[in-house]
Design an enzyme around this catalytic site. Structure first.
Site, PDB file in Angstrom:
ATOM      1  N   SER A  75       0.822  -1.219   0.000  1.00  0.00           N
ATOM      2  CA  SER A  75       0.000   0.000   0.000  1.00  0.00           C
ATOM      3  C   SER A  75       0.850   1.261   0.000  1.00  0.00           C
ATOM      4  O   SER A  75       0.406   2.303  -0.495  1.00  0.00           O
ATOM      5  CB  SER A  75      -0.935   0.004   1.208  1.00  0.00           C
ATOM      6  OG  SER A  75      -1.839  -1.057   1.110  1.00  0.00           O
ATOM      7  N   THR A 128      -1.678   4.310   3.180  1.00  0.00           N
ATOM      8  CA  THR A 128      -2.363   5.066   2.121  1.00  0.00           C
ATOM      9  C   THR A 128      -2.575   6.531   2.489  1.00  0.00           C
ATOM     10  O   THR A 128      -2.110   7.421   1.768  1.00  0.00           O
ATOM     11  CB  THR A 128      -3.684   4.381   1.719  1.00  0.00           C
ATOM     12  OG1 THR A 128      -3.399   3.036   1.361  1.00  0.00           O
ATOM     13  CG2 THR A 128      -4.352   5.098   0.562  1.00  0.00           C
ATOM     14  N   ASP A 296      -5.963   0.242  -4.941  1.00  0.00           N
ATOM     15  CA  ASP A 296      -4.510   0.448  -5.001  1.00  0.00           C
ATOM     16  C   ASP A 296      -3.805  -0.829  -5.443  1.00  0.00           C
ATOM     17  O   ASP A 296      -2.685  -0.807  -5.933  1.00  0.00           O
ATOM     18  CB  ASP A 296      -3.958   0.955  -3.659  1.00  0.00           C
ATOM     19  CG  ASP A 296      -4.185  -0.004  -2.507  1.00  0.00           C
ATOM     20  OD1 ASP A 296      -5.071  -0.891  -2.608  1.00  0.00           O
ATOM     21  OD2 ASP A 296      -3.481   0.117  -1.485  1.00  0.00           O
ATOM     22  N   HIS A 297      -4.483  -1.965  -5.278  1.00  0.00           N
ATOM     23  CA  HIS A 297      -4.013  -3.292  -5.711  1.00  0.00           C
ATOM     24  C   HIS A 297      -5.121  -4.268  -5.379  1.00  0.00           C
ATOM     25  O   HIS A 297      -6.038  -3.937  -4.626  1.00  0.00           O
ATOM     26  CB  HIS A 297      -2.720  -3.710  -4.973  1.00  0.00           C
ATOM     27  CG  HIS A 297      -2.854  -3.599  -3.492  1.00  0.00           C
ATOM     28  ND1 HIS A 297      -3.528  -4.519  -2.732  1.00  0.00           N
ATOM     29  CD2 HIS A 297      -2.459  -2.626  -2.628  1.00  0.00           C
ATOM     30  CE1 HIS A 297      -3.516  -4.125  -1.473  1.00  0.00           C
ATOM     31  NE2 HIS A 297      -2.890  -2.967  -1.381  1.00  0.00           N
TER      32      HIS A 297
HETATM   33 ZN   LIG Z   1      -3.212  -1.392  -0.173  1.00  0.00          ZN
END
Ligand SMILES: [Zn+2]
Length: 358
Positions: A75, A128, A296-297
């Site tokens: 992250s 994040t 983000d993934h």
């Molecule tokens: Zn993440």
């Protein structure tokens, strides 16, 4: 003569596209990040959630989330790409692999006299949100991140994190005796930690809310939603006639997927959907706000295997307990949203957001 006429038409078309492009720059940007929100989770939302928002968003793209040093991002590197426009190594926040300090979108928005806000369901010092507020070699330096947040000049900040802002004597985990909640108040922030008031925040000045030690309660176990916090953030930030940048993170989808806990995961997705709904409602009325929703993934790479005909409940299978390099979805609405289709690098998404906020 025909040739001349044709040239004139081409000139008009080009001019129009240039002028439209300029006119369509958004005044406000709302970036919503679902941590670990891979495409399967978006699919689950569309197939089974009554408050699904994804079908309302017209422009869809895919993101390659790889980090500078690894195929599978964490992250910290993922958020740094989005907040600064540059890929870095896993674990690093706001700093290039070679140690160069990066400028983030919150700093650029502030420089352009826009208001800024960060909202998360984790600690605001977690990777994040931290990538929008700080620069550290290691995401584990959450006490240092809290210190940097004091000087971030962000206007609306809400999430959890008393562990990192308060000394041990006052229930936090700081060993240096510093009380950064008091420091934030001294900088003019209105502070709130009472969760019973979190659904109805109407901030009059800079706002700082911490509603948990290192995380908010799970999405279905608290009296307020991420949507409530998003609405309050927009209410304050939209007072600035020059516009605003707001980042909202549904932080715990990643944690739920790490544990392969479906009910927790879906509750978090529903909570995140409430935030998307508030952002879209505002953007539709305002007509000058770009909303970008992305993961983000991917985490867990779940597969949706069946659905109960009566309850609509989905059955899933999991491929892993960690992140994957699977592409994630990107959903955008509003002025300049057409720039966020196709397959893009996460760092290019960050660069585009920064270009638009300038
Ligand atoms: Zn993440």
């Amino acid at each position: 003569m025909i040739k001349k006429y044709f040239s004139f038409i081409v000139f008009i078309l080009l001019s129009t596209s240039v002028f439209c492009g300029t006119a369509q720059r958004p005044k406000n940007i709302i970036l919503l990040i679902g941590d670990g929100m891979g495409i399967p989770l978006v699919t689950a939302s569309v197939l089974s959630m009554s408050n699904d928002q994804f079908k309302k968003i017209p422009t869809v793209g895919l993101i390659n989330t790889t980090a500078a040093d690894k195929l599978v991002t964490d992250s910290a590197a993922g958020a740094t790409a989005l907040s600064t426009g540059y890929k870095t190594n896993n674990g690093m926040i706001g700093i290039c692999p070679d140690g160069k300090i990066l400028t983030n979108i919150v700093e650029i928005a502030i420089k352009n006299k826009k208001s800024t806000g960060i909202v998360a369901t984790s600690s605001v010092t977690n990777a994040t949100p931290a990538a929008f507020l700080s620069k550290v070699e290691s995401r584990k330096s959450e006490f240092d991140i809290a210190a940097q947040i004091l000087n971030s000049k962000v206007d609306f900040l809400a999430g959890a994190g008393t562990d990192f802002f308060l000394p041990k004597e006052l229930g936090g985990k700081r060993e240096d005796g510093k009380n950064y909640v008091d420091s934030m108040k001294a900088k003019g922030y209105e502070y709130l930690s009472d969760t019973s008031k979190a659904s109805t925040i109407i901030a009059q000045k800079k706002f700082f809310g911490l509603f948990g030690r290192s995380a908010l309660s799970q999405g279905n176990q608290r009296s307020f939603t991420l949507g409530h916090l998003t609405k309050s953030a927009i209410q304050l930030l939209s007072k600035n006639r020059k516009g605003f940048f707001l980042m909202v993170e549904g932080s715990q989808m990643d944690w739920a997927a790490d544990k392969n806990e479906k009910d927790y995961l879906f509750a978090e997705q529903r909570d995140f959907n409430s935030a998307i709904e508030e952002a879209l409602n505002f953007a539709k009325k305002d007509k000058n706000t770009l909303v970008v929703v992305l993961g983000d993934h991917d985490t867990g790479s779940l597969g949706i295997s069946s659905q109960d005909k009566e309850t609509g409940e989905l059955d899933v299978v999991w491929a892993t307990r960690y992140h994957t390099a699977n592409f994630v979805g990107m959903f955008s609405f509003g002025p300049s949203s057409n720039q966020f289709g196709g397959i893009q690098e996460n760092s290019d998404v960050g660069k585009k957001l920064i270009r638009l906020i300038k």
